[in-house]
Write a protein that holds these residues in place. Structure first.
Motif, PDB file in Angstrom:
ATOM      1  N   LYS A   1       0.841  -1.195   0.000  1.00  0.00           N
ATOM      2  CA  LYS A   1       0.000   0.000   0.000  1.00  0.00           C
ATOM      3  C   LYS A   1       0.875   1.243   0.000  1.00  0.00           C
ATOM      4  O   LYS A   1       1.943   1.257   0.584  1.00  0.00           O
ATOM      5  N   GLY A   2       0.376   2.271  -0.660  1.00  0.00           N
ATOM      6  CA  GLY A   2       1.015   3.580  -0.569  1.00  0.00           C
ATOM      7  C   GLY A   2       2.195   3.764  -1.477  1.00  0.00           C
ATOM      8  O   GLY A   2       2.161   4.589  -2.385  1.00  0.00           O
ATOM      9  N   SER A   3       3.281   3.018  -1.254  1.00  0.00           N
ATOM     10  CA  SER A   3       4.498   3.195  -2.042  1.00  0.00           C
ATOM     11  C   SER A   3       5.405   1.995  -1.824  1.00  0.00           C
ATOM     12  O   SER A   3       5.083   1.070  -1.079  1.00  0.00           O
ATOM     13  N   ASN A   4       6.568   2.043  -2.479  1.00  0.00           N
ATOM     14  CA  ASN A   4       7.519   0.949  -2.316  1.00  0.00           C
ATOM     15  C   ASN A   4       8.235   0.992  -0.968  1.00  0.00           C
ATOM     16  O   ASN A   4       9.102   0.150  -0.691  1.00  0.00           O
ATOM     17  N   LYS A   5       7.868   1.946  -0.123  1.00  0.00           N
ATOM     18  CA  LYS A   5       8.407   1.970   1.236  1.00  0.00           C
ATOM     19  C   LYS A   5       7.581   1.105   2.181  1.00  0.00           C
ATOM     20  O   LYS A   5       7.846   1.059   3.388  1.00  0.00           O
TER      21      LYS A   5
END
Length: 649
Positions: free
Chosen positions: A495-499
């Motif tokens: 979710k959100g980003s690759n972080k």
């Protein structure tokens, strides 16, 4: 059951005859102006077919009707991007043979062309994924020396020994075509019929010509566009211009021989392959069945147990050879060696259910890759699969044991909405339609609880998958090693980003096909929330399914969905101490015939909650529906972009 690649010979394997090759080569070599005109006309393309021709001739040989297809193609390369055009195939099976194969490259050499003839042909079996042995074969070859301005010329004649396996042609191919011709020549003792698909009458030239005792039907098209590979498109036969020609019957020595005039003829042919299989219940099969149904609550439970036994114990392997593509193997053999193809599994299911004292039927069916109905195309072209059918109190249970994780009352997604030819004995059958599973049978739900530490999010969640969502996920998870499984889960839950960092996971009901799958997980996500002074902005729509999923207005191919579905997400966020909600997005809703959504927000005490309910209510988005689909996607994408605002008190 075999899906014969030659049914699609007009698409990716255009072919030609030696007769046409030597007839046309001299004239082509002299018409430099034609090629110059084609370069201008198709300047945005890498290649163009100068000509594609398939000329079919039906003949009687030793009392048998034989179909010869003389095929021709000439492809002109228009750019330096030639690599994708050099490796080609010519396909056939045990029901046909290839004659007079001639392949050559015509390479520009000053004002002339240098001929480079292909001499090496690799004869191979075409083995698809998961296949042990496939009846389909091919000649593979490399066209040498192709450069900008080259012409590749391929020709052969295919001799088809069984008229039931004739025949379709598609006017479009992988490159645009300047001139396409398809003709069928048949004797007066042969009766045929044809049906056009996706053809604009004004674009098609049809002629019928009699010559002695023969009649020739010819279809021609000019300036035919190539098949565009749009994302999410169904099989090309759903939208590509084509013609299906079927042989109704023929007369030989005063006797009328029925072929494929209607579904009665098709069923009679198919029934001939199964009538002598499993004529008696073997002791071995009976022993297995007695063990499987021991303690069953009722008849339906007996059938369910047998279905699951075949699913679990018989490995699907497409093992085809000649008529083995149509004739099932004995149930006793399949039960003993524990592998078989779709017709073996269907036949074994049918026999085992009968051994339990109940009635079941073998079914011929086409998957959703095939657009035809039995009424339009009463031919093997309409089928590529076999399943079993059990009927109780008027309800049809379509049992496809090749779908390893499918629940008993869930047909595999690939046969939803398809007509089923249910064989019930000699000259007795039914054509019934497999149901399309309702939207609320297929639910993917993701529930999240979030804690915010400045711009870092800590979260825990639970995915619940039902119906086809569960079937697909369980199949993937059960067939991955630990490393692949971890990678797959990260991609699924990210979710959100690759972080995004996936911390832990656990399953519920992964191996129980009758219960919803649960995936519990914890995660962290850095730099997701955005901070500006005393304010923090958080987008609570993490999944964003179908975000900006717009369809081009000039798209030709429909958009296919594997199944109708509901995607739900619930997200709760603990309001950090010392903060309050200063902005909450408006609720958004859309309801249309293809799908819709509801997105809502609320605050109670120290918790912000968002709900997203998205449903897709169609298996196929056709071009007339593109505007409606895009309208929904625009509204959905706008709603996804909304954020809540938290401010220090």
């Amino acid at each position: 059951m075999i899906v014969h690649k030659r049914f699609y010979s007009g698409l990716l394997k255009p072919v030609i005859s030696s007769f046409f090759l030597f007839l046309l080569l001299p004239s082509f070599a002299q018409k430099d102006d034609v090629y110059a005109d084609l370069r201008k006309k198709y300047s945005s393309e890498n290649a163009v077919f100068v000509s594609r021709k398939v000329n079919v001739e039906m003949k009687f040989e030793k009392g048998q009707l034989i179909v010869y297809s003389n095929n021709y193609e000439e492809l002109l390369l228009l750019t330096d991007k030639t690599a994708g055009y050099s490796e080609r195939n010519v396909y056939w099976s045990s029901f046909s043979e290839i004659q007079d194969l001639d392949v050559r490259s015509m390479i520009p050499d000053g004002s002339k062309f240098k001929t480079m003839k292909v001499k090496d042909f690799a004869k191979t079996n075409e083995i698809s994924e998961g296949t042990f042995y496939d009846d389909e074969r091919s000649y593979k070859f490399i066209l040498p020396g192709l450069v900008n301005g080259s012409r590749s010329i391929i020709s052969y004649t295919e001799k088809l020994k069984d008229p039931h396996l004739f025949g379709s042609f598609y006017f479009s191919s992988f490159a645009p075509t300047e001139d396409v011709e398809y003709s069928v020549t048949f004797p007066s003792t042969v009766k045929i019929h044809y049906k056009l698909f996706h053809v604009n009458d004004s674009a098609l030239q049809f002629t019928s010509k009699e010559n002695g005792k023969n009649t020739t039907y010819t279809w021609k098209m000019h300036s035919v566009k190539k098949i565009k590979e749009d994302e999410g498109a169904p099989n090309f036969s759903y939208y590509t211009p084509g013609v299906v020609v079927l042989i109704d019957q023929y007369t030989e020595d005063g006797q009328i021989v029925k072929v494929l005039g209607d579904t009665n003829d098709l069923y009679k042919w198919y029934y001939g392959f199964v009538k002598d299989v499993n004529t008696d219940v073997s002791p071995e099969v009976k022993a297995v069945v007695d063990s499987v149904i021991n303690g069953a609550a009722d008849d339906l439970d007996k059938v369910r147990r047998i279905f699951y036994w075949v699913q679990n114990q018989v490995t699907y392997i497409a093992y085809e050879d000649s008529l083995g593509g149509f004739i099932p193997r004995e149930a006793s053999l399949v039960c003993s060696r524990r592998f078989g193809d779709c017709k073996d599994m269907a036949s074994t299911l049918t026999e085992m259910i009968r051994a339990a004292g109940l009635q079941a039927w073998q079914v011929w069916i086409g998957t959703r890759d095939i657009p035809y109905t039995f009424e339009d195309v009463p031919a093997p072209l309409s089928t590529n699969h076999m399943i079993c059918c059990y009927i109780q109190n008027g309800k049809y249970y379509f049992l496809d044991a090749t779908g390893k994780n499918s629940p008993f009352d869930f047909p595999t997604s690939m046969i939803q909405g398809k007509q089923a030819l249910v064989g019930m004995g000699k000259d007795k059958y039914q054509i019934v339609r497999v149901p399309v599973m309702d939207t609320d049978k297929n639910i993917y739900s993701d529930s999240l609880h979030l804690e915010l530490d400045k711009t870092l999010i800590h979260g825990e969640g639970k995915v619940t998958a039902r119906g086809y969502n569960k079937i697909i996920l369980a199949w993937r998870l059960l067939n991955l090693d630990k490393t692949e499984e971890r990678k797959f889960l990260k991609g699924l839950l990210e979710k959100g980003s690759n972080k995004f960092k996936l911390d832990s996971t656990s399953y519920e009901n992964l191996r129980d096909r009758d219960k919803d799958l649960g995936i519990n997980y914890t995660f962290s996500l850095e730099d997701y929330a955005r901070q500006n002074g005393n304010e923090v902005y958080v987008n609570m729509q993490f999944e964003k399914i179908h975000m900006n999923d717009l369809l081009d207005a000039d798209r030709v191919a429909p958009r296919e969905n594997e199944f109708k579905t509901i995607d739900k997400s619930t997200c709760t966020l603990d309001i950090p101490k010392g903060y309050k909600v200063t902005y909450l997005p408006d609720n958004a809703t859309y309801a249309g015939p293809l799908g819709g959504f509801k997105i809502s927000y609320s605050v109670k005490d120290t918790i912000v909650t968002s709900h997203c309910y998205l449903y897709i209510n169609t298996l196929m988005v056709n071009p007339p529906d593109f505007a409606e689909w895009n309208k929904m996607i625009h509204a959905l994408s706008h709603a996804y972009n909304e954020t809540i605002t938290l401010a220090k008190q």
